[in-house]
Design an enzyme around this catalytic site. Structure first.
Site, PDB file in Angstrom:
ATOM      1  N   ARG A 218      34.586  53.812  39.608  1.00 17.25           N
ATOM      2  CA  ARG A 218      34.586  52.992  40.820  1.00 17.25           C
ATOM      3  C   ARG A 218      34.660  53.839  42.081  1.00 17.25           C
ATOM      4  NH1 ARG A 218      36.779  47.663  39.455  1.00 17.25           N
ATOM      5  NH2 ARG A 218      38.079  47.632  41.307  1.00 17.25           N
TER       6      ARG A 218
ATOM      7  N   LYS B 206      55.527  36.633  35.175  1.00 11.06           N
ATOM      8  CA  LYS B 206      54.964  37.356  34.037  1.00 11.06           C
ATOM      9  C   LYS B 206      55.890  37.229  32.830  1.00 11.06           C
ATOM     10  CE  LYS B 206      51.928  40.966  35.804  1.00 11.06           C
ATOM     11  NZ  LYS B 206      51.679  42.432  35.857  1.00 11.06           N
TER      12      LYS B 206
ATOM     13  N   GLU C 141      40.973  52.729  43.603  1.00  6.87           N
ATOM     14  CA  GLU C 141      40.553  54.056  43.165  1.00  6.87           C
ATOM     15  C   GLU C 141      39.811  54.820  44.262  1.00  6.87           C
ATOM     16  OE1 GLU C 141      41.104  51.460  39.607  1.00  6.87           O
ATOM     17  OE2 GLU C 141      39.970  51.267  41.466  1.00  6.87           O
TER      18      GLU C 141
END
Length: 623
Positions: free
Chosen positions: A395, A281, A367
């Site tokens: 979700r 990253k 979630e």
């Protein structure tokens, strides 16, 4: 030579000599750094996949071959080389390029995304449709190791392995720690294992051993175990082999030549294949490499130094106030537990995690699990606070309903980014939670208008013996002095903030401030409207709302939520139940459409929920 200027499509990219690819990658890296420095956006993830994106578009025949990006916040290079460089300066701006792939933006964008863990299921659906229609195109799902923590990703893995479709899954791993030596050996094995010669030899050997009389199948089984043992020793591929995928990797995600060669080899394989690619990253930008979390989603910064331009905040953010208050509450109540779904910094829980590591749980991008996990904690006497962005709690709707509310468990849902969020656009606006939570039995839903009421809301939730939800917006708070003592609010009690004889505005959450401003504007026209903060979406303060409605005869409702099933609908239902037929009602809120990107204020004005727009609509209504 500016190589990027010569790339108008992946076809142009494929014509470029491979010797020039590293230079092109660096041009793209600098272009992204400089553009995001002006507009803000997702930087770390995009800098990590530049070489990978170039290799994908060179190895595969896009747009005929399909590349499905998970989340899509790493698709900036993809956008640049698919004909959108000229508009790239409008990235994440009102009426500009989306920060995520969008099908109506380009034929190269196969699937609209913004939420995590969807790529495998979507790409598998495309592969099945291809086979049903007799197509020959390749389908590639690109998923990060973070998104792979989501349950939906594993559901897709399970089905893909079972169906044995011609399907490629590219795992972009930017967190797993694998030493260079192991990576090099694994990379060597993977490239050899995907070559035409090796694949042909493997199949012929299997065929030969299968037909040996007596002990041939035993030898084949022994050979397979030997191969699995070798691959399992050098790589983490056994997990994916168990799902029915051929595992290739790990591959250096910044080595263009190696990437392209491997992908071209993999393209010739049949059946489900997983390619494990290691990336870094923030690659190539020191500030982002050293602090990828800050530069995941970042505002404007200095393109040379990486110093983020932070304007002097007039007031602390709602998120920071939530985080600090939760720490104080946890110091006084040992039952309090905080849960988030891969959003430690985003939900303001970093200080809580450091102060109470044994009472903090980051469950990853999961979630549904977060909510049911909280329900289990509540069953044993804990008081879990599930801190999730409003858009992501969608979700876990079934888990909220069945696992928490049906059992009437004391779980608190702290929904950050309630309302319009700005540049992330339609996938991230939290404008549906009133509608998808209001109708669930046992749930109390409180919506604070400012930071003082937010803290009171948090105290109310902790003392309530049942499911409790509250939402608060992105950005700075109002700037009110912090209370020295926080007392719970009476459940279902609203508050009248302004008197008026000509009508009343029932507002909730962020719209309370706008309603007060609108009332001031209208007062200049001689219209005196009262303003009531409903405070609770559920239960409504029936007595206060009915009293004010009957007193004035005109009611305006204001909310930063879609009108369908929202606060205005709740008020109209109340009037119907109580047979209040003489009151005229105007409901102000968001329309029945997905709101695009822009600043919060731009979007509120565009959709008529800022003070000026509200005043104008009310003025016309009275005319």
């Amino acid at each position: 030579m500016n190589l990027l200027e010569q790339i108008h499509s992946p076809a142009d990219l494929r014509k470029l000599p491979k010797e020039q690819l590293p230079a092109l990658a660096e041009e793209i890296r600098r272009f992204i750094i400089e553009t995001v420095a002006k507009n803000g956006g997702h930087l770390s993830s995009n800098l990590g996949v530049i070489e990978l994106t170039l290799a994908l578009h060179r190895a595969f025949d896009t747009p005929s071959d399909r590349i499905v990006w998970d989340v899509g916040h790493q698709a900036y290079t993809h956008k640049l080389i698919t004909g959108r460089k000229a508009r790239f300066c409008s990235l994440r701006q009102a009426d500009g390029l989306s920060g995520f792939p969008k099908r109506d933006e380009s034929e190269y964008d196969c699937f609209d995304v913004g939420h995590a863990s969807t790529s495998i299921s979507a790409a598998l659906g495309m592969a099945c449709a291809r086979d049903a229609s007799g197509g020959k195109e390749k389908v590639v799902a690109v998923i990060g190791d973070g998104s792979l923590t989501g349950g939906l990703a594993f559901e897709g893995l399970n089905q893909a392995g079972h169906l044995k479709k011609d399907f490629i899954l590219l795992l972009n791993d930017n967190e797993m720690s694998i030493s260079p030596n192991v990576g090099a050996v694994s990379s060597f094995l993977s490239r050899k294992m995907t070559s035409d010669l090796f694949v042909k030899f493997k199949k012929e050997t299997e065929n030969f051993l299968t037909h040996l009389p007596g002990f041939g199948r035993d030898l084949l089984s022994l050979a397979k175990r030997a191969e699995d043992s070798l691959k399992g020793f050098f790589t983490p591929g056994m997990l994916f082999e168990a799902f029915g995928f051929d595992y290739i990797g790990p591959i250096d995600g910044h080595n263009l030549e190696e990437l392209e060669e491997t992908l071209r080899n993999v393209k010739r394989l049949n059946g489900p294949v997983l390619v494990h690619v290691l990336t870094r990253k923030g690659k190539g930008f020191a500030a982002a490499e050293s602090d990828p979390a800050t530069f995941h989603g970042v505002g404007p910064y200095d393109a040379q130094t990486g110093v983020v331009h932070k304007k002097a905040a007039a007031a602390p953010s709602y998120t920071s106030i939530f985080g600090k208050t939760l720490v104080k509450m946890a110091e006084e109540d040992k039952r309090l537990v905080a849960i988030t779904a891969a959003m430690l910094e985003g939900t303001g829980l970093k200080a809580f995690a450091e102060r109470f590591p044994e009472r903090f749980f980051d469950v990853g991008i999961a979630e549904q699990h977060a909510v049911t996990f909280a329900a289990g904690l509540a069953c044993r006497g804990m008081r879990p606070v599930v801190a999730i962005y409003s858009t992501f709690l969608q979700r876990a709707y079934d888990n909220v309903l069945h696992d928490v509310c049906l059992q009437n468990l004391p779980v608190t849902f702290a929904m950050d980014r309630g309302g319009l969020v700005g540049a992330d656009g339609p996938t991230h606006h939290g404008v549906f939670d009133y509608s998808y939570l209001r109708h669930i039995p046992n749930l109390v839903f409180m919506v604070p208008r400012d930071e003082v009421v937010l803290q009171r809301t948090m105290a109310t939730a902790l003392q309530h013996d049942g499911p409790f939800a509250y939402r608060y917006p992105r950005g700075e708070s109002v700037g009110l002095p912090q209370p020295t003592e926080i007392t719970p609010a009476p459940i279902g009690r609203g508050e009248k903030l302004r008197d008026g004889k000509d009508g009343v505005i029932f507002a909730i959450g962020t719209m309370v401030g706008e309603a007060l401003k609108a009332a001031e504007i209208l007062a200049g026209d001689g219209l005196e409207l009262a303003v009531v903060d409903a405070v609770f979406l559920k239960p409504l303060d029936r007595d206060l709302l009915l009293e004010e409605a009957r007193r004035t005869g005109r009611v305006v409702t204001a909310e930063e939520n879609v009108l369908q099933g929202g606060f205005g609908s709740a008020v109209l239902e109340l009037f119907q139940q109580e047979q209040v037929d003489s009151v005229r009602t105007l409901c102000i809120g968001l329309p029945d459409e997905f709101v695009e990107q822009g600043t919060q204020q731009q979007l509120r004005q565009r959709h008529g929920i800022d003070a000026g727009s509200m005043a104008e609509r009310i003025r016309k209504w009275y005319a």
